[in-house]
Design a protein around this motif. Structure first.
Motif, short mmCIF file in Angstrom:
data_model
loop_
_atom_site.label_atom_id
_atom_site.label_comp_id
_atom_site.label_asym_id
_atom_site.label_seq_id
_atom_site.Cartn_x
_atom_site.Cartn_y
_atom_site.Cartn_z
N ARG A 82 29.03 5.33 -1.52
CA ARG A 82 29.82 4.19 -1.98
C ARG A 82 29.04 3.25 -2.90
NH1 ARG A 82 34.45 3.56 1.26
NH2 ARG A 82 35.28 5.66 1.44
N ARG A 83 27.72 3.16 -2.68
CA ARG A 83 26.89 2.29 -3.50
C ARG A 83 25.46 2.80 -3.51
NH1 ARG A 83 28.50 -2.75 -5.21
NH2 ARG A 83 30.63 -3.26 -4.63
N ALA A 84 24.70 2.39 -4.54
CA ALA A 84 23.26 2.67 -4.59
C ALA A 84 22.52 1.39 -4.90
CB ALA A 84 22.96 3.73 -5.65
N LEU A 85 21.31 1.29 -4.37
CA LEU A 85 20.49 0.10 -4.55
C LEU A 85 19.04 0.53 -4.76
CD1 LEU A 85 20.10 -3.06 -4.26
CD2 LEU A 85 19.56 -2.57 -1.85
N VAL A 86 18.43 0.04 -5.83
CA VAL A 86 17.00 0.29 -6.07
C VAL A 86 16.23 -0.93 -5.58
CG1 VAL A 86 15.22 0.75 -7.79
CG2 VAL A 86 17.49 1.78 -8.03
N LEU A 87 15.35 -0.70 -4.60
CA LEU A 87 14.63 -1.78 -3.94
C LEU A 87 13.14 -1.70 -4.27
CD1 LEU A 87 15.13 -4.08 -1.76
CD2 LEU A 87 14.28 -2.40 -0.09
N PRO A 88 12.53 -2.79 -4.78
CA PRO A 88 11.08 -2.79 -4.99
C PRO A 88 10.36 -2.64 -3.65
CG PRO A 88 12.13 -4.66 -6.09
CD PRO A 88 13.16 -4.05 -5.19
N ILE A 89 9.30 -1.84 -3.63
CA ILE A 89 8.55 -1.59 -2.40
C ILE A 89 7.13 -2.09 -2.56
CG2 ILE A 89 7.74 0.16 -0.78
CD1 ILE A 89 10.78 -0.11 -0.82
N GLN A 90 6.75 -3.06 -1.75
CA GLN A 90 5.38 -3.55 -1.73
C GLN A 90 4.86 -3.44 -0.29
OE1 GLN A 90 5.85 -7.53 -3.74
NE2 GLN A 90 4.23 -6.71 -5.04
N HIS A 91 3.92 -2.52 -0.09
CA HIS A 91 3.39 -2.27 1.23
C HIS A 91 2.27 -3.24 1.57
CE1 HIS A 91 5.71 1.34 1.70
NE2 HIS A 91 5.14 1.95 0.67
N ALA A 92 2.16 -3.57 2.84
CA ALA A 92 1.05 -4.35 3.38
C ALA A 92 0.35 -3.54 4.46
CB ALA A 92 1.55 -5.67 3.95
N LEU A 93 -0.93 -3.81 4.65
CA LEU A 93 -1.66 -3.24 5.78
C LEU A 93 -1.65 -4.27 6.89
CD1 LEU A 93 -3.39 -0.70 6.60
CD2 LEU A 93 -5.39 -2.15 6.18
N LEU A 94 -1.08 -3.91 8.03
CA LEU A 94 -0.86 -4.84 9.13
C LEU A 94 -1.66 -4.42 10.35
CD1 LEU A 94 3.04 -4.97 8.87
CD2 LEU A 94 1.37 -6.34 7.59
N GLY A 95 -2.13 -5.38 11.12
CA GLY A 95 -2.87 -5.06 12.32
C GLY A 95 -3.09 -6.28 13.20
N SER A 96 -3.80 -6.04 14.31
CA SER A 96 -4.11 -7.12 15.25
C SER A 96 -5.60 -7.43 15.29
CB SER A 96 -3.64 -6.73 16.66
OG SER A 96 -2.25 -6.52 16.70
N GLY A 97 -6.39 -6.67 14.54
CA GLY A 97 -7.84 -6.88 14.50
C GLY A 97 -8.31 -6.93 13.06
N PRO A 98 -9.61 -7.07 12.84
CA PRO A 98 -10.13 -7.16 11.47
C PRO A 98 -10.08 -5.81 10.75
CG PRO A 98 -11.94 -7.13 13.04
CD PRO A 98 -10.68 -7.22 13.85
N LEU A 99 -10.04 -5.87 9.43
CA LEU A 99 -10.01 -4.65 8.61
C LEU A 99 -11.23 -3.77 8.88
CD1 LEU A 99 -8.65 -3.07 6.27
CD2 LEU A 99 -9.98 -4.47 4.69
N SER A 100 -12.37 -4.38 9.18
CA SER A 100 -13.62 -3.63 9.38
C SER A 100 -13.58 -2.74 10.61
CB SER A 100 -14.80 -4.60 9.48
OG SER A 100 -14.60 -5.50 10.57
#
Length: 280
Positions: A82-100
């Motif tokens: 019935r319809r189409a939608l093009v959505l921009p996708i910007q991913h994030a890296l998510l967590g509960s601790g530090p990246l290291s």
């Protein structure tokens, strides 16, 4: 009764974001969102009558067609777009601790692939684990000091996660096209029409003969993709999107009439309006 709309869950997925925009565009009222596990389940909920509508991703600008959606549509040619939608996708890296401390990164396989370069540069030793959706990855890493998820910023808020890095997708113009599916009568007018077909024979020129039907009518083919028929090696199903002239026009009906005799099976998913949010 509310309109039950299936999407790839849990809450916080890009599918949910697309669903909310499409609900507004289609002027649907009293909608109940139904999160599902896996894209095939999203389509099956609609095809089986448990839901009245469904929103699914069909292609990504980086990774191409979403095969689970294509295969599910071929299995249910009674459904329509019935319809189409093009959505921009910007991913994030998510967590509960530090990246290291991150040693495992979870996400949907397409999201992992869309961020493969960033991961190779910043977390080369981290184990990459596929999940059923980006938001499911966010749910699974909550509370872990060594696990992180690639998901949306919305998923961070929904699941109480910190944003460790943003954006992490390799291509700045990353976009995904989503479809609003329904049961019922197909429209013959819109910006785009979607068809899928298999041919009577696997022979030189067979596909060309089918595509000539578009060229002879001056119709632009904006997308073509093949999928295995799953019956035998070397046999394929072709998915085609066709740009349509402004209404009123008999171009689509004329195309189908001339294409039908060349096809073993022809699925017509209807014509529909399409909107791109990339510039918004």
């Amino acid at each position: 009764m509310p309109t039950r709309l299936a999407f790839l869950g849990p809450v916080g997925t890009y599918g949910e974001q697309a669903a909310r925009v499409l609900i507004e565009q289609a002027a649907l009222e009293d909608v109940q969102l139904v999160p599902c596990v896996g894209l095939r389940s999203v389509v099956e909920q609609l095809a089986g009558g448990q839901c009245d509508a469904a929103v699914v991703p069909i292609e990504n600008s980086v990774e191409g067609g979403v095969t689970a959606t294509l295969d599910a549509l071929w299995s249910h040619p009674e459904l329509c777009i019935r319809r189409a939608l093009v959505l921009p996708i910007q991913h994030a890296l998510l967590g509960s601790g530090p990246l290291s401390r991150v040693t495992e990164v979870l996400s949907h396989p397409q999201a992992l692939a869309q961020c493969s370069g960033w991961l190779a540069q910043h977390l080369p030793d981290a184990l990459q684990l596929p999940t059923s959706s980006t938001a499911e990855a966010a749910r699974m890493v909550a509370g872990s000091p060594f696990r992180a998820a690639i998901a949306s910023q919305t998923a961070a808020r929904e699941h109480g996660l910190d944003q460790l890095a943003f954006p992490v997708n390799d291509v700045a113009g990353n976009r995904t096209r989503f479809l609003l599916l329904r049961r019922g009568q197909r429209s013959e007018h819109g910006d785009v029409a979607s068809l899928a077909f298999s041919l009577h024979r696997n022979a030189p020129g067979a596909l060309l003969e089918a595509l000539v039907c578009l060229a002879e009518r001056g119709l632009n083919m904006s997308r073509i993709e093949s999928r295995p028929s799953k019956r035998e090696l070397g046999e394929y199903v072709f998915f085609v999107d066709v740009d349509l002239p402004p209404a009123p026009s008999t171009a689509l009906a004329d195309l189908i009439a001339h294409l039908q005799p060349l096809c073993e099976h022809l699925a017509h998913f209807g014509a529909y309006p399409s909107r791109d949010l990339s510039g918004c």
